[in-house]
Each structure stands twice: as C-alpha cells, then as structure tokens.
Design an enzyme around this catalytic site. Structure first.
Site, mmCIF file in Angstrom:
data_model
loop_
_atom_site.group_PDB
_atom_site.id
_atom_site.type_symbol
_atom_site.label_atom_id
_atom_site.label_comp_id
_atom_site.label_asym_id
_atom_site.label_seq_id
_atom_site.Cartn_x
_atom_site.Cartn_y
_atom_site.Cartn_z
ATOM 1 C CE1 TYR A 266 -4.121 -2.254 5.178
ATOM 2 C CE2 TYR A 266 -3.473 0.002 4.668
ATOM 3 C CZ TYR A 266 -3.908 -1.245 4.253
ATOM 4 O OH TYR A 266 -4.137 -1.478 2.916
ATOM 5 C CB SER B 29 -0.889 0.019 1.249
ATOM 6 O OG SER B 29 -1.571 1.256 1.337
HETATM 7 P P1 NAP Z 1 -11.625 -5.930 -0.343
HETATM 8 O O1 NAP Z 1 -12.396 -5.421 -1.510
HETATM 9 O O2 NAP Z 1 -12.133 -5.642 1.034
HETATM 10 O O3 NAP Z 1 -11.444 -7.516 -0.539
HETATM 11 C C1 NAP Z 1 -10.750 -8.244 0.431
HETATM 12 C C2 NAP Z 1 -10.644 -9.698 0.018
HETATM 13 O O4 NAP Z 1 -9.830 -10.368 0.991
HETATM 14 C C3 NAP Z 1 -11.967 -10.429 -0.032
HETATM 15 O O5 NAP Z 1 -11.913 -11.391 -1.066
HETATM 16 C C4 NAP Z 1 -12.011 -11.128 1.336
HETATM 17 O O6 NAP Z 1 -12.804 -12.306 1.347
HETATM 18 C C5 NAP Z 1 -10.554 -11.479 1.526
HETATM 19 N N1 NAP Z 1 -10.140 -11.683 2.908
HETATM 20 C C6 NAP Z 1 -10.262 -10.839 3.960
HETATM 21 N N2 NAP Z 1 -9.770 -11.402 5.067
HETATM 22 C C7 NAP Z 1 -9.319 -12.620 4.715
HETATM 23 C C8 NAP Z 1 -8.704 -13.699 5.404
HETATM 24 N N3 NAP Z 1 -8.451 -13.651 6.726
HETATM 25 N N4 NAP Z 1 -8.375 -14.805 4.716
HETATM 26 C C9 NAP Z 1 -8.627 -14.889 3.374
HETATM 27 N N5 NAP Z 1 -9.217 -13.923 2.672
HETATM 28 C C10 NAP Z 1 -9.555 -12.807 3.333
HETATM 29 O O7 NAP Z 1 -10.110 -5.397 -0.354
HETATM 30 P P2 NAP Z 1 -9.249 -4.643 -1.494
HETATM 31 O O8 NAP Z 1 -9.458 -3.194 -1.348
HETATM 32 O O9 NAP Z 1 -9.449 -5.304 -2.809
HETATM 33 O O10 NAP Z 1 -7.772 -4.923 -0.932
HETATM 34 C C11 NAP Z 1 -6.918 -5.914 -1.475
HETATM 35 C C12 NAP Z 1 -5.504 -5.631 -1.003
HETATM 36 O O11 NAP Z 1 -5.112 -4.321 -1.452
HETATM 37 C C13 NAP Z 1 -5.330 -5.609 0.516
HETATM 38 O O12 NAP Z 1 -4.109 -6.219 0.843
HETATM 39 C C14 NAP Z 1 -5.320 -4.133 0.860
HETATM 40 O O13 NAP Z 1 -4.600 -3.878 2.039
HETATM 41 C C15 NAP Z 1 -4.605 -3.577 -0.369
HETATM 42 N N6 NAP Z 1 -4.848 -2.154 -0.620
HETATM 43 C C16 NAP Z 1 -6.097 -1.695 -0.887
HETATM 44 C C17 NAP Z 1 -6.290 -0.337 -1.114
HETATM 45 C C18 NAP Z 1 -7.637 0.258 -1.414
HETATM 46 O O14 NAP Z 1 -7.753 1.509 -1.398
HETATM 47 N N7 NAP Z 1 -8.651 -0.530 -1.710
HETATM 48 C C19 NAP Z 1 -5.184 0.534 -1.053
HETATM 49 C C20 NAP Z 1 -3.939 0.026 -0.778
HETATM 50 C C21 NAP Z 1 -3.780 -1.321 -0.566
HETATM 51 P P3 NAP Z 1 -14.319 -12.320 1.968
HETATM 52 O O15 NAP Z 1 -15.145 -11.420 1.078
HETATM 53 O O16 NAP Z 1 -14.741 -13.742 1.916
HETATM 54 O O17 NAP Z 1 -14.189 -11.749 3.373
#
Ligand code: NAP
Length: 242
Positions: free
Chosen positions: A151, A137
C-alpha cells in the site's frame, strides 16, 4: 461560475468530510462510491440541504466505463472544475510475506489504476483554473513496515503521478497536488482488521493523537481554492508530525 467537484469515495471518511466542507464553500458535488448506497444517499441529501446541487453515483473506480459515467453525471451539474481522487483501500494488516496476491491486485487496482482513470477523465474535461487533489498517504515516505508495504508503495506512485501530471497540465492552467494524511479516524482501519489502530498509534504521533477527517478536508479544500493558485505539484503532509 459555481465550482463543480467530483469526489471519489465521497460517501464516507475523508471523502465525506471533504464533501461537507466544499458544500459550505458553494461547490456543486458529484460523489462516487462503490456499494454503500444508503450512506451515499444520506450524505447527498445533507449536502443538498445546504443549497448546492449534489449527486451520488455508484462508480467502481477500477472500471473505466463506470468512471466515465461518474464524470458524465458530474458534467450535468456544470463544467467540472475539481477532482478529489480519494477512493482508496488497504488490505489486512500483516507481514509482507503473508500478502495475498488478490489483496495486492485489489490495492493496486483501486489506489493506482483507479486514480489514473479518474485523473484522465478530469484532464480531458477540465479547462483553465481547474484543480486535481490526489489523496496520498504518509505511508508513501514511511513505508508501513509490518503493516502494508505494498500500500505504501502504491501511495508513493500517487506522489509520482501528482508531480508528473502537475507539470504536464500546468500549461493548460490545471493544478495538480496531493494531500498525504497520517493516521486519520475513519472506517478504513476496521476494514484492514484493526479498528483501534488510530488510538493505538497515538503515542507515536508527534501531536499525540490521530487526525480527524475534517482536518484533512481543510487541506484539500485549500488546494482546490483560488488561494492555492500558485501551488501545483505539492504533496501536503497532514499527519500531526508523522
Ligand atoms: P474509508 O473511510 O474507508 O472510505 C473509503 C471510500 O472509498 C468509501 O466511500 C468507499 O465506498 C470508497 N471506495 C472503496 N473502494 C472503492 C472503489 N473500488 N471504487 C469506488 N469507491 C470505492 O477511507 P478513508 O480513510 O476516508 O480514505 C480515503 C483516502 O485517504 C484513501 O485513498 C486512503 O488510502 C487515504 N488515507 C487514509 C488514511 C487514514 O488513516 N484514514 C491515511 C492516509 C491515507 P463504499 O463505502 O461504497 O465502499
């Protein structure tokens, strides 16, 4: 040989966008997720309709046995050539002094322990030409003051993991890189209590808008591809200038 890629957190957000993009590039896919079976099954059916093989595996990345089961299921599709270490969470946005120890442990368990357990399974099974992409991130270098400093600290650990593993696995021909997204429009913001965070942040993002999951997926797909054959240990910022 058809690439076989494991995507943790593949059911929604950046993980699902990456799965769609990799399916169009011909990858067989194993998607891990935690509990939302319906969403995981829906995307898996969509991927299969493109002609690739795809499985959805409920696998909490905090649990070593469930991680092993995810990689065993992926191995049924063929030799594993890629891992997108993506399953991640934040916790309720707020000042550092209000951080609940249970939320802290959850963030460390999923975003750090989970990443390491998955990378370990990948490293044990991968051979020459394979690649790992860790989703970090922009928080790792911005620090997320007033939101979730813990985080940000864990995402900085992801960057260290990427650099160290890239060097350790390079002699085996396995590349390891990270993508560091800025503020991307996914459900993660609603789960941290601020669904409108991407739009509210737009004015402080140099490109003037939040990113879309597919814009991050494009960078991930490139790092997994042979076009990135000389790129390892890189942390690729996809943050609209953040
Ligand atoms: P998201 O839309 O909330 O999706 C999260 C995914 O992770 C879902 O498929 C969820 O499954 C799964 N998950 C959560 N906890 C888990 C666990 N304990 N074991 C296995 N699977 C788990 O998140 P996102 O925004 O796409 O984020 C993806 C990555 O990008 C993360 O590492 C996040 O830190 C990083 N990131 C995101 C942003 C942003 O602005 N969105 C920015 C920087 C970095 P379920 O639906 O079954 O719970």
């Amino acid at each position: 040989m058809t690439p076989v890629t494991v995507i943790t957190g593949g059911s929604r957000g950046i993980g699902a966008a990456t799965a769609r993009r990799l399916a169009h590039a011909g990858h067989h896919l194993a998607l891990g997720y935690r509990r939302d079976h319906h969403t995981a099954d829906t995307i898996t059916a969509e991927l299969r309709a493109t002609g690739v093989r795809a499985v959805a595996v409920p696998a909490d990345t905090r649990d070593p046995n469930q991680v092993t089961a995810l990689f065993d299921a992926a191995a049924q599709l063929g030799p594993i050539t890629g891992l997108v270490n993506n399953a991640g969470i934040t916790s309720p946005i707020g000042p550092f002094t209000d951080l609940d120890p249970d939320d802290l442990r959850h963030v460390v368990d999923v975003n750090l322990i989970g990443y390491i357990l998955c990378a370990q399974q990948a490293a044990r099974r991968m051979t020459h030409g394979a690649a790992i992409v860790n989703i970090s991130s922009a928080a790792a270098t911005l620090g997320s003051p007033g939101e979730y400093v813990h985080y940000a600290a864990v995402k900085a650990a992801t960057d260290a993991l990427t650099i160290g593993l890239a060097k350790e696995l390079a002699p085996h021909g396995i590349r390891v890189n990270a993508v560091a997204p800025g503020i991307i429009r996914t459900d993660i913001h609603a789960l941290s209590g601020q669904p409108d965070r991407p739009d509210r942040a737009a004015s402080r993002i140099p490109l003037g808008r939040p990113g879309e999951p597919d814009e991050v997926a494009a960078a991930i797909a490139w790092l997994l591809s042979p076009d990135a054959s000389y790129t390892t240990g890189a942390i690729l910022r996809v943050g609209g200038g953040l």
